[in-house]
Structure formats: C-alpha cells, structure tokens
Design an enzyme around this catalytic site. Structure first.
Site, PDB file in Angstrom:
ATOM      1  N   GLY A  10       0.814  -1.212   0.000  1.00  0.00           N
ATOM      2  CA  GLY A  10       0.000   0.000   0.000  1.00  0.00           C
ATOM      3  C   GLY A  10       0.850   1.265   0.000  1.00  0.00           C
ATOM      4  N   LEU A  11       0.186   2.404   0.193  1.00  0.00           N
ATOM      5  CA  LEU A  11       0.857   3.716   0.207  1.00  0.00           C
ATOM      6  C   LEU A  11       1.929   3.761   1.288  1.00  0.00           C
ATOM      7  CD1 LEU A  11       0.923   6.901  -0.341  1.00  0.00           C
ATOM      8  CD2 LEU A  11      -0.881   7.023   1.394  1.00  0.00           C
ATOM      9  N   GLY A  13       2.983   1.166   3.320  1.00  0.00           N
ATOM     10  CA  GLY A  13       3.848  -0.018   3.248  1.00  0.00           C
ATOM     11  C   GLY A  13       4.945   0.143   2.198  1.00  0.00           C
ATOM     12  N   TYR A 135     -15.713   2.832   9.918  1.00  0.00           N
ATOM     13  CA  TYR A 135     -14.250   2.651   9.924  1.00  0.00           C
ATOM     14  C   TYR A 135     -13.684   3.078  11.284  1.00  0.00           C
ATOM     15  CZ  TYR A 135      -9.442   4.131   8.454  1.00  0.00           C
ATOM     16  OH  TYR A 135      -8.085   4.347   8.328  1.00  0.00           O
ATOM     17  N   LYS A 139     -11.549   0.838  14.030  1.00  0.00           N
ATOM     18  CA  LYS A 139     -10.189   1.218  14.441  1.00  0.00           C
ATOM     19  C   LYS A 139     -10.123   1.429  15.962  1.00  0.00           C
ATOM     20  CE  LYS A 139      -7.741   1.618  10.511  1.00  0.00           C
ATOM     21  NZ  LYS A 139      -6.490   0.879  10.232  1.00  0.00           N
ATOM     22  N   PRO A 162      -1.888   8.009  12.220  1.00  0.00           N
ATOM     23  CA  PRO A 162      -1.527   8.967  11.173  1.00  0.00           C
ATOM     24  C   PRO A 162      -2.674   9.897  10.798  1.00  0.00           C
ATOM     25  CG  PRO A 162      -1.017   6.717  10.506  1.00  0.00           C
ATOM     26  CD  PRO A 162      -1.911   6.633  11.718  1.00  0.00           C
ATOM     27  N   VAL A 165      -2.493  10.875   4.777  1.00  0.00           N
ATOM     28  CA  VAL A 165      -1.186  10.577   4.206  1.00  0.00           C
ATOM     29  C   VAL A 165      -1.280  10.657   2.687  1.00  0.00           C
ATOM     30  CG1 VAL A 165       0.700   8.884   4.177  1.00  0.00           C
ATOM     31  CG2 VAL A 165      -0.895   8.928   6.113  1.00  0.00           C
ATOM     32  N   HIS A 178      -8.400   8.766  -1.589  1.00  0.00           N
ATOM     33  CA  HIS A 178      -8.374   9.947  -0.749  1.00  0.00           C
ATOM     34  C   HIS A 178      -8.246  11.179  -1.635  1.00  0.00           C
ATOM     35  CE1 HIS A 178      -7.079   6.946   2.356  1.00  0.00           C
ATOM     36  NE2 HIS A 178      -7.935   7.662   3.039  1.00  0.00           N
ATOM     37  N   ARG A 207      -7.330  20.280   6.333  1.00  0.00           N
ATOM     38  CA  ARG A 207      -6.675  19.008   6.638  1.00  0.00           C
ATOM     39  C   ARG A 207      -5.190  19.210   6.907  1.00  0.00           C
ATOM     40  NH1 ARG A 207     -11.250  18.037   6.778  1.00  0.00           N
ATOM     41  NH2 ARG A 207     -12.492  16.363   5.842  1.00  0.00           N
TER      42      ARG A 207
HETATM   43  P1  NAP Z   1      -3.617   1.317   0.993  1.00  0.00           P
HETATM   44  O1  NAP Z   1      -2.625   2.061   0.169  1.00  0.00           O
HETATM   45  O2  NAP Z   1      -5.044   1.366   0.607  1.00  0.00           O
HETATM   46  O3  NAP Z   1      -3.139  -0.218   1.064  1.00  0.00           O
HETATM   47  C1  NAP Z   1      -3.910  -1.145   1.765  1.00  0.00           C
HETATM   48  C2  NAP Z   1      -3.042  -2.357   2.020  1.00  0.00           C
HETATM   49  O4  NAP Z   1      -3.806  -3.320   2.745  1.00  0.00           O
HETATM   50  C3  NAP Z   1      -2.555  -3.018   0.725  1.00  0.00           C
HETATM   51  O5  NAP Z   1      -1.253  -3.479   0.889  1.00  0.00           O
HETATM   52  C4  NAP Z   1      -3.544  -4.185   0.584  1.00  0.00           C
HETATM   53  O6  NAP Z   1      -2.993  -5.284  -0.114  1.00  0.00           O
HETATM   54  C5  NAP Z   1      -3.745  -4.550   2.058  1.00  0.00           C
HETATM   55  N1  NAP Z   1      -4.981  -5.301   2.244  1.00  0.00           N
HETATM   56  C6  NAP Z   1      -6.243  -4.894   1.990  1.00  0.00           C
HETATM   57  N2  NAP Z   1      -7.125  -5.902   2.235  1.00  0.00           N
HETATM   58  C7  NAP Z   1      -6.376  -6.969   2.646  1.00  0.00           C
HETATM   59  C8  NAP Z   1      -6.673  -8.312   3.022  1.00  0.00           C
HETATM   60  N3  NAP Z   1      -7.927  -8.782   3.036  1.00  0.00           N
HETATM   61  N4  NAP Z   1      -5.651  -9.138   3.359  1.00  0.00           N
HETATM   62  C9  NAP Z   1      -4.369  -8.682   3.335  1.00  0.00           C
HETATM   63  N5  NAP Z   1      -4.002  -7.424   3.002  1.00  0.00           N
HETATM   64  C10 NAP Z   1      -5.003  -6.580   2.648  1.00  0.00           C
HETATM   65  O7  NAP Z   1      -3.512   1.744   2.524  1.00  0.00           O
HETATM   66  P2  NAP Z   1      -2.589   2.872   3.207  1.00  0.00           P
HETATM   67  O8  NAP Z   1      -3.101   4.202   2.813  1.00  0.00           O
HETATM   68  O9  NAP Z   1      -1.146   2.533   2.995  1.00  0.00           O
HETATM   69  O10 NAP Z   1      -2.987   2.636   4.747  1.00  0.00           O
HETATM   70  C11 NAP Z   1      -2.150   1.876   5.608  1.00  0.00           C
HETATM   71  C12 NAP Z   1      -2.718   2.004   7.008  1.00  0.00           C
HETATM   72  O11 NAP Z   1      -2.730   3.394   7.377  1.00  0.00           O
HETATM   73  C13 NAP Z   1      -4.171   1.515   7.150  1.00  0.00           C
HETATM   74  O12 NAP Z   1      -4.324   0.852   8.387  1.00  0.00           O
HETATM   75  C14 NAP Z   1      -4.990   2.807   7.131  1.00  0.00           C
HETATM   76  O13 NAP Z   1      -6.192   2.654   7.837  1.00  0.00           O
HETATM   77  C15 NAP Z   1      -4.042   3.771   7.812  1.00  0.00           C
HETATM   78  N6  NAP Z   1      -4.201   5.190   7.464  1.00  0.00           N
HETATM   79  C16 NAP Z   1      -4.115   5.613   6.177  1.00  0.00           C
HETATM   80  C17 NAP Z   1      -4.247   6.992   5.915  1.00  0.00           C
HETATM   81  C18 NAP Z   1      -4.169   7.552   4.501  1.00  0.00           C
HETATM   82  O14 NAP Z   1      -4.408   8.785   4.353  1.00  0.00           O
HETATM   83  N7  NAP Z   1      -3.866   6.761   3.491  1.00  0.00           N
HETATM   84  C19 NAP Z   1      -4.444   7.891   6.959  1.00  0.00           C
HETATM   85  C20 NAP Z   1      -4.514   7.401   8.259  1.00  0.00           C
HETATM   86  C21 NAP Z   1      -4.379   6.046   8.515  1.00  0.00           C
HETATM   87  P3  NAP Z   1      -3.170  -5.389  -1.744  1.00  0.00           P
HETATM   88  O15 NAP Z   1      -2.296  -4.311  -2.300  1.00  0.00           O
HETATM   89  O16 NAP Z   1      -2.691  -6.743  -2.066  1.00  0.00           O
HETATM   90  O17 NAP Z   1      -4.619  -5.160  -1.995  1.00  0.00           O
HETATM   91  O1  GFB Z   2      -9.097  12.351   1.874  1.00  0.00           O
HETATM   92  P1  GFB Z   2     -10.573  12.536   1.979  1.00  0.00           P
HETATM   93  O2  GFB Z   2     -11.380  11.722   1.039  1.00  0.00           O
HETATM   94  O3  GFB Z   2     -11.143  12.147   3.398  1.00  0.00           O
HETATM   95  O4  GFB Z   2     -10.829  14.130   1.825  1.00  0.00           O
HETATM   96  P2  GFB Z   2     -11.315  12.851   4.820  1.00  0.00           P
HETATM   97  C1  GFB Z   2     -12.027  14.575   1.730  1.00  0.00           C
HETATM   98  C2  GFB Z   2     -12.138  16.087   1.494  1.00  0.00           C
HETATM   99  O5  GFB Z   2     -11.647  16.378   0.184  1.00  0.00           O
HETATM  100  C3  GFB Z   2     -13.604  16.461   1.509  1.00  0.00           C
HETATM  101  C4  GFB Z   2     -12.706  16.881  -0.626  1.00  0.00           C
HETATM  102  O6  GFB Z   2     -13.739  17.757   2.005  1.00  0.00           O
HETATM  103  C5  GFB Z   2     -13.988  16.362   0.032  1.00  0.00           C
HETATM  104  O7  GFB Z   2     -15.081  17.191  -0.283  1.00  0.00           O
HETATM  105  N1  GFB Z   2     -12.546  16.397  -2.011  1.00  0.00           N
HETATM  106  C6  GFB Z   2     -12.542  17.186  -3.115  1.00  0.00           C
HETATM  107  C7  GFB Z   2     -12.381  15.117  -2.405  1.00  0.00           C
HETATM  108  N2  GFB Z   2     -12.418  16.434  -4.234  1.00  0.00           N
HETATM  109  C8  GFB Z   2     -12.304  15.135  -3.830  1.00  0.00           C
HETATM  110  C9  GFB Z   2     -12.158  13.894  -4.534  1.00  0.00           C
HETATM  111  O8  GFB Z   2     -12.117  13.814  -5.769  1.00  0.00           O
HETATM  112  N3  GFB Z   2     -12.068  12.761  -3.765  1.00  0.00           N
HETATM  113  C10 GFB Z   2     -12.108  12.818  -2.370  1.00  0.00           C
HETATM  114  N4  GFB Z   2     -11.969  11.667  -1.678  1.00  0.00           N
HETATM  115  N5  GFB Z   2     -12.283  13.967  -1.671  1.00  0.00           N
HETATM  116  C11 GFB Z   2     -10.918  10.383   5.522  1.00  0.00           C
HETATM  117  C12 GFB Z   2     -11.643   9.259   6.215  1.00  0.00           C
HETATM  118  O9  GFB Z   2     -11.611  11.559   5.745  1.00  0.00           O
HETATM  119  O10 GFB Z   2      -9.609  10.533   6.074  1.00  0.00           O
HETATM  120  C13 GFB Z   2     -10.862   7.993   6.015  1.00  0.00           C
HETATM  121  O11 GFB Z   2     -12.939   9.146   5.664  1.00  0.00           O
HETATM  122  C14 GFB Z   2      -9.395   8.136   6.366  1.00  0.00           C
HETATM  123  O12 GFB Z   2     -11.428   6.986   6.786  1.00  0.00           O
HETATM  124  C15 GFB Z   2      -8.820   9.420   5.785  1.00  0.00           C
HETATM  125  O13 GFB Z   2      -9.202   8.154   7.682  1.00  0.00           O
HETATM  126  C16 GFB Z   2      -7.431   9.681   6.285  1.00  0.00           C
HETATM  127  O14 GFB Z   2     -10.062  13.518   5.243  1.00  0.00           O
HETATM  128  O15 GFB Z   2     -12.544  13.670   4.834  1.00  0.00           O
END
Ligand code: NAP
Ligand code: GFB
Length: 313
Positions: A10-11, A13, A135, A139, A162, A165, A178, A207
């Site tokens: 993932g992102l 990882g 979600y 968590k 986090p 991200v 996202h 954000r």
């Molecule tokens: P991501 O890019 O969506 O990647 C998700 C990862 O989870 C991938 O490696 C995927 O494997 C794996 N996965 C999904 N379903 C699975 C399953 N059934 N069995 C095994 N592996 C599975 O996620 P990320 O953004 O890196 O997030 C990593 C962690 O950070 C998560 O716990 C997320 O909740 C947390 N987090 C993310 C953000 C953010 O903004 N991205 C913010 C706060 C917290 P495949 O590639 O094989 O599908």
């Molecule tokens: O990253 P995001 O989807 O999630 O950002 P949250 C949402 C904000 O971006 C909202 C605006 O204010 C949306 O209106 N936005 C504008 C868009 N254009 C877009 C678009 O094309 N796609 C998306 N996705 N948003 C998430 C949680 O909240 O934060 C998740 O729901 C996770 O569970 C993540 O924790 C880190 O920041 O609102």
C-alpha cells in the site's frame, strides 16, 4: 530482528519498503506482505503465514481503506473487513507468541465534537464524524484489542495514529481514493481531455497532510526506540493545516494545468480534525523535518505521471 509488514504493497507499506532499502543497517529481515501473499480475512491463512515467518515484530498496516466517499458508501465493508482483519492479526500473533505488534489507526477516528487541537488521550471521548463512523469504530476497537493484550499478557501491542497521508504508490481511484490521489488523477485526465479540473465539495474543509516518506521515517524510528504503549499521533503541525481548495491549486500548479471547478453538490465531510503532534516531536530526533506539502505534491504528481500505466486507478 525479523519484521513482517501487513499492507506492504500500500501507500505507507511501499514508503516503508523504499525507506528500509536505503538503510545502511542491513542485518534486519523485512517481509512485506500483499493480500495475495496472505488474505488477512482468512484466519487459517494468517496462522500459516505468521507461523511460516515467525517474525519478532509485526507492523500491521493492512486495512480496508478509502476516502470520504468510500467511507460514506461502503460502511458495512469498512466495519466488517477491518474488524475481522485486525481480530485475526492480534489473535494469531498472541497465539504464536509474537511479542511486538504496531497497529495503525487514523486521526479521522477521533471524536467529531472535541477541543482542538486534538491529543492522543481524546480517542474514545465521544462519537466520530458521521461520514466515517464504521471505519472509526473498527479502528477504536483495534486500540482496545491492543490494550487488553498489554494488560492481560504484557504484549507490546500498540497503535500509531496517522493524519491524512499522501505520496507515491497511492490509490488513485476517482471514487474510492483519498482527496490528493483522486485529485491528481482528476487533474491528469482534465489536462489530457482539456476539460475542467473538478474538485468535489466547496474546497473549504481543512486538513493536515503528511508525506508517506515522513511516515516511514517515523515508523522506523518508533519500532527501534519507542518503549511506551501510549498511541502516537503522526502528523505535521497545526500551522501546516491547509484548505482542500489550496491543495487543488498546488496539484494544478504541479500538473501545469489550471482550470479548477468546484462541485459544491458533493459532500465536504468533516470540516476539520486538527491534531497536536507535540508527543511525536518529543520522540523524534531533533533534526527530523517534515516534507513541505508543495514539494510532496510535486513529487507525488511526478510519480503518478511516470507510473500512470501501473498505478492503482
Ligand atoms: P492502501 O494504500 O489502501 O493499502 C492497503 C493495504 O492493505 C494493501 O497493501 C492491501 O494489499 C492490504 N490489504 C487490503 N485488504 C487486505 C486483506 N484482506 N488481506 C491482506 N491485506 C489486505 O492503505 P494505506 O493508505 O497505505 O494505509 C495503511 C494504514 O494506514 C491503514 O491501516 C490505514 O487505515 C491507515 N491510514 C491511512 C491513511 C491515509 O491517508 N492513506 C491515513 C490514516 C491512517 P493489496 O495491495 O494486495 O490489496
Ligand atoms: O481524503 P478525503 O477523502 O477524506 O478528503 P477525509 C475529503 C475532502 O476532500 C472532503 C474533498 O472535504 C472532500 O469534499 N474532495 C474534493 C475530495 N475532491 C475530492 C475527490 O475527488 N475525492 C475525495 N476523496 N475527496 C478520511 C476518512 O476523511 O480521512 C478515512 O474518511 C481516512 O477513513 C482518511 O481516515 C485519512 O479527510 O474527509
């Protein structure tokens, strides 16, 4: 030490994989799992995989992840898949006597009605925002699950929290992604088709965005130096909070295509979820610096343009 990373593709990882590959210290072993290597929804696969590798430390990043719109539209999956994956990982880790597990929460799980800036201790002080409560409660249960294993079996199971991200290897799906990866993809297509660069919502929500490379540095530093069990917020400072509209402008500038059009008919989600990162800064080395968002977005846009054909779209 042998480290096993779930969510290794993932992102976050992928950023951690790239970071440890550049390390001079090479005597540790790193195993980065994808869902094809081990489906964490299947407890037997989890047992076989953890028993095969017998890691000293699990970094549990895997999850059912998505942006605002996936969270609003797929609540059952966001709850059930996250609860089941997390349950299997901790239960089997304990069964196989794996002493260390770092788990990953998110700042969106904090209470919606709260004093800002939010600190680690506020985690369970009220309901989360309605857009992502499924979600969020999954968590929060993970935090509680770590706590019961600490208290009853003295396991070193704890959580990082986090903020939003972004970076290379993200999920660029226009519906599920996202905001930053979705807008990078949106702007890329708009430039190709000479059409408006659509931004959902009003652009006014705020954000804090942290670059995936910085998260990787924080995770590595914590697994090597952190001996407490208190959760740790991983975020840039409050002063770096930015409106979504400004983020869109940074993406347009990096993509050299400026034809932004807001779509206020779409949800804005939570207005803000401002967190305090004092605890993280007290743990990190004095010379630790966050990547400025202008630079991070430039690098993320470049990565997407260079890797469009094999990116997650
Ligand atoms: P991501 O890019 O969506 O990647 C998700 C990862 O989870 C991938 O490696 C995927 O494997 C794996 N996965 C999904 N379903 C699975 C399953 N059934 N069995 C095994 N592996 C599975 O996620 P990320 O953004 O890196 O997030 C990593 C962690 O950070 C998560 O716990 C997320 O909740 C947390 N987090 C993310 C953000 C953010 O903004 N991205 C913010 C706060 C917290 P495949 O590639 O094989 O599908
Ligand atoms: O990253 P995001 O989807 O999630 O950002 P949250 C949402 C904000 O971006 C909202 C605006 O204010 C949306 O209106 N936005 C504008 C868009 N254009 C877009 C678009 O094309 N796609 C998306 N996705 N948003 C998430 C949680 O909240 O934060 C998740 O729901 C996770 O569970 C993540 O924790 C880190 O920041 O609102």
């Amino acid at each position: 030490m042998k480290f096993l990373i779930t969510g290794g593709s993932g992102l976050i990882g992928s950023a951690l994989r790239d970071y440890v590959r550049r390390l001079e210290k090479t005597d540790d072993e790193w195993i980065f799992l994808t869902s094809k290597d081990c489906n964490l929804l299947n407890v037997d696969e989890v047992y076989m995989t953890f028993d095969l590798f017998k890691p000293d430390y699990i970094i549990h990043l895997a999850a059912e992840v998505g942006g605002l719109f996936k969270n609003m539209n797929e609540k059952v999956k966001m709850l059930e898949n996250n609860v089941l994956m997390n349950f299997n990982v901790l239960k089997i880790a304990h069964e196989l006597n794996i002493q260390n597990v770092m788990c990953c929460l998110s700042t969106c799980i904090f209470p919606d009605k709260v004093e800002y800036p939010i600190g680690e201790s506020a985690l369970h002080n009220g309901p989360p925002h309605n857009s992502n409560y499924a979600y969020a409660y999954a968590k929060r249960l993970l935090d509680i699950h770590c706590r019961v294993y600490r208290e009853q079996f003295n396991r070193n199971y704890f959580c990082i929290i986090p903020t939003n991200v972004y970076g290379p290897y993200d999920n660029y799906n226009l519906q599920d992604g996202h905001v930053i990866p979705a807008l990078i993809h949106q702007c890329y297509l708009a430039k190709q088709n000479n059409t408006p660069f659509y931004v959902k919502g009003t652009g006014s929500p705020l954000r804090q965005f942290i670059y995936s490379g910085d998260i990787a540095k924080c995770i590595y530093h914590l697994i090597c130096n952190y001996n407490d069990s208190k959760p740790v917020i991983l975020s840039v400072s409050e002063k770096d909070e930015i409106p979504i509209g400004e983020v869109a402008k940074l993406i347009a500038k990096a993509m050299d295509y400026d034809n932004i059009e807001f779509q206020p008919q779409y949800a804005d989600g939570q207005y803000k979820k401002t967190v305090n990162n004092d605890y993280l800064l007290s743990l990190m080395p004095d010379d630790f610096q966050f990547t400025p968002i202008q630079q991070g977005i430039k690098e993320s846009v470049q990565w997407f343009c260079d890797n469009y054909t094999n990116a997650r779209l």
